[in-house]
Design an enzyme around this catalytic site. Structure first.
Site, mmCIF file in Angstrom:
data_model
loop_
_atom_site.group_PDB
_atom_site.id
_atom_site.type_symbol
_atom_site.label_atom_id
_atom_site.label_comp_id
_atom_site.label_asym_id
_atom_site.label_seq_id
_atom_site.Cartn_x
_atom_site.Cartn_y
_atom_site.Cartn_z
ATOM 1 N NE ARG A 9 53.494 18.238 46.247
ATOM 2 C CZ ARG A 9 52.288 18.094 45.659
ATOM 3 N NH1 ARG A 9 51.222 17.872 46.395
ATOM 4 N NH2 ARG A 9 52.185 18.178 44.362
ATOM 5 C CB SER A 11 53.416 23.296 43.809
ATOM 6 O OG SER A 11 52.627 23.163 44.979
ATOM 7 C CE LYS A 82 42.399 17.508 45.655
ATOM 8 N NZ LYS A 82 41.452 17.789 44.597
ATOM 9 C CG ASP A 83 47.251 15.831 47.561
ATOM 10 O OD1 ASP A 83 46.406 15.410 46.749
ATOM 11 O OD2 ASP A 83 47.791 16.943 47.466
ATOM 12 C CB THR A 126 39.389 16.041 35.054
ATOM 13 O OG1 THR A 126 39.677 15.667 36.409
ATOM 14 C CG2 THR A 126 38.570 14.949 34.409
ATOM 15 C CB SER A 128 40.163 13.756 39.365
ATOM 16 O OG SER A 128 38.944 13.348 39.939
ATOM 17 C CG LEU A 129 40.268 7.398 37.863
ATOM 18 C CD1 LEU A 129 40.614 6.166 38.698
ATOM 19 C CD2 LEU A 129 39.979 6.997 36.419
ATOM 20 N NE ARG A 130 36.878 13.701 43.590
ATOM 21 C CZ ARG A 130 36.543 14.928 43.229
ATOM 22 N NH1 ARG A 130 35.291 15.263 43.091
ATOM 23 N NH2 ARG A 130 37.474 15.843 42.973
ATOM 24 N NE ARG A 131 38.191 17.714 40.558
ATOM 25 C CZ ARG A 131 39.371 18.207 40.911
ATOM 26 N NH1 ARG A 131 40.424 18.058 40.113
ATOM 27 N NH2 ARG A 131 39.522 18.853 42.045
ATOM 28 N NE ARG A 148 49.318 14.742 37.195
ATOM 29 C CZ ARG A 148 50.274 14.446 38.064
ATOM 30 N NH1 ARG A 148 51.035 13.401 37.857
ATOM 31 N NH2 ARG A 148 50.474 15.202 39.124
ATOM 32 N N GLY A 149 49.456 18.753 35.689
ATOM 33 C CA GLY A 149 50.193 19.995 35.910
ATOM 34 C C GLY A 149 49.521 20.816 36.992
ATOM 35 C CG ASN A 150 51.518 24.339 38.217
ATOM 36 O OD1 ASN A 150 50.984 24.785 37.201
ATOM 37 N ND2 ASN A 150 52.783 24.567 38.507
ATOM 38 C CB THR A 153 50.464 23.584 33.962
ATOM 39 O OG1 THR A 153 51.660 23.963 34.625
ATOM 40 C CG2 THR A 153 50.788 22.795 32.705
ATOM 41 N NE ARG A 154 45.857 20.033 36.756
ATOM 42 C CZ ARG A 154 45.383 19.012 37.431
ATOM 43 N NH1 ARG A 154 44.086 18.789 37.444
ATOM 44 N NH2 ARG A 154 46.169 18.220 38.086
ATOM 45 C CB CYS A 242 43.487 7.690 43.881
ATOM 46 S SG CYS A 242 45.181 7.615 43.355
#
Ligand SMILES: NCc1[nH]cc(CCC(=O)O)c1CC(=O)O
Length: 310
Positions: A9, A11, A82-83, A126, A128-131, A148-150, A153-154, A242
């Site tokens: 990818r 990124s 994890k992806d 976040t 992420s539902l988990r977080r 969102r974003g890398n 960006t965050r 997810c």
């Protein structure tokens, strides 16, 4: 001399990870191989404005890359473990799991205010539902807002937008050589169980490329392989995808794998957690999935899947 094309990818994190793997392989490759990175744009990179779980989840980051591998445009690809979906497509395998980076989530707040000290109503970013779920379990008075974003960006959004804190994977920060002093606190698994495979890499290749598999095996890490296998067996058997908060983290205690597995509701009101230990990683993963199912985890998974099929 064989040229090996590595699909990545675009990124910064993906490129850095691919370069790191090439560096490790070069130590074993002698003059027999020459490596080249080919950048591939994935759907997951293009869709930035919706929750991942709403548009198809994990597969989004790997589909195009897998097609390029089947078409022999590339020979292998380096993914964040994890992806990776729990089940590999036919014909492709994880040829190596190299030594794992930090598995924890990193809590980063303005003015370094710790999670327990944030004011009531403070906004934690976040996607992420988990977080989100585990933060709400610890602090039901906080507000979770999707971001969102890398990494770059965050971090910018934390400073410029209305966030009091964000959570990122420590591994991403460390691989990108960000100064650890930006992290307010690393969240241990008693507060936030990480994503299955977090901090580990998966090197994916064609299952019939035996020569490459031989080379990849040289950078495989036994500790990472055992622990990630326990985590991914658990994920696979829960069939979670997810759309439901799921976490899993394993470490080795002598010859025993110790797995902490979690399934929760998005609002953090239901948190099911099991710690299972044993010598066989698959058995440990299976036992964790079965214990959690016996406590109603499947109900949480099915409910979440229904909610997401609008
Ligand atoms: N969800 C995206 C993602 N996939 C992998 C990493 C980097 C860390 C890792 O290898 O687990 C990240 C960023 C993050 O969660 O902050």
């Amino acid at each position: 001399m064989r040229k090996i094309v590595v699909g990545s990818r675009r990124s910064n994190l993906a490129i850095t990870q691919s370069e790191w793997v090439i560096e490790q392989l070069e130590k074993h490759a002698g003059d027999s191989y020459d490596f080249e990175i080919k950048k591939i744009v994935t759907k997951g990179d293009q869709i930035l404005n919706v929750t991942l779980s709403k548009v198809g989840g994990k597969g989004l980051f790997v589909k195009e890359i897998e097609k390029a591998m089947f078409d022999k445009e590339i020979d292998f690809a380096v993914h964040s473990m994890k992806d990776m979906p729990a089940v590999m497509p036919k014909g492709l395998v994880i040829g190596s799991i190299p030594v794992r980076e930090d598995h924890r989530d990193a809590f980063i707040s303005n003015d370094h205010i710790r999670l327990e000290d944030l004011r009531s109503g403070a906004v934690v970013g976040t996607s992420s539902l988990r977080r989100g779920s585990q933060i709400l379990a610890a602090r039901p008075d906080l507000t979770i807002q999707w971001i969102r974003g890398n990494i770059e960006t965050r971090m910018r959004k934390l400073k410029e937008e209305n966030f009091d804190a964000i959570i990122l994977a420590a591994a991403g920060l460390k691989r990108m050589n960000w100064n650890e002093s930006i992290v307010t606190q690393f969240l241990e698994q008693n507060v936030c169980v990480p994503a299955v495979g977090q901090g580990a890499l998966a090197i994916e290749c064609r299952e019939d490329d035996e020569e490459l598999l031989g080379l990849l095996a040289k950078i495989n890490d036994d500790y990472a392989t055992k622990t990630v296998t326990a985590e991914r067996t658990f994920l696979h058997l829960l069939n979670g995808g997810c759309s439901v908060p799921i976490g899993g983290y394993a470490y080795l205690d002598g010859d025993q794998v110790v797995l902490t597995a979690l399934v929760a509701s998005a609002d953090g009101k239901t948190i099911l957690k099991e710690v299972v230990r044993g010598t066989n990683p698959e058995e440990v993963g299976k036992e964790a999935a079965e214990s959690l199912k016996a406590r109603g985890a499947q109900h949480l998974v099915d409910e979440a899947i229904e909610e997401n099929q609008e």
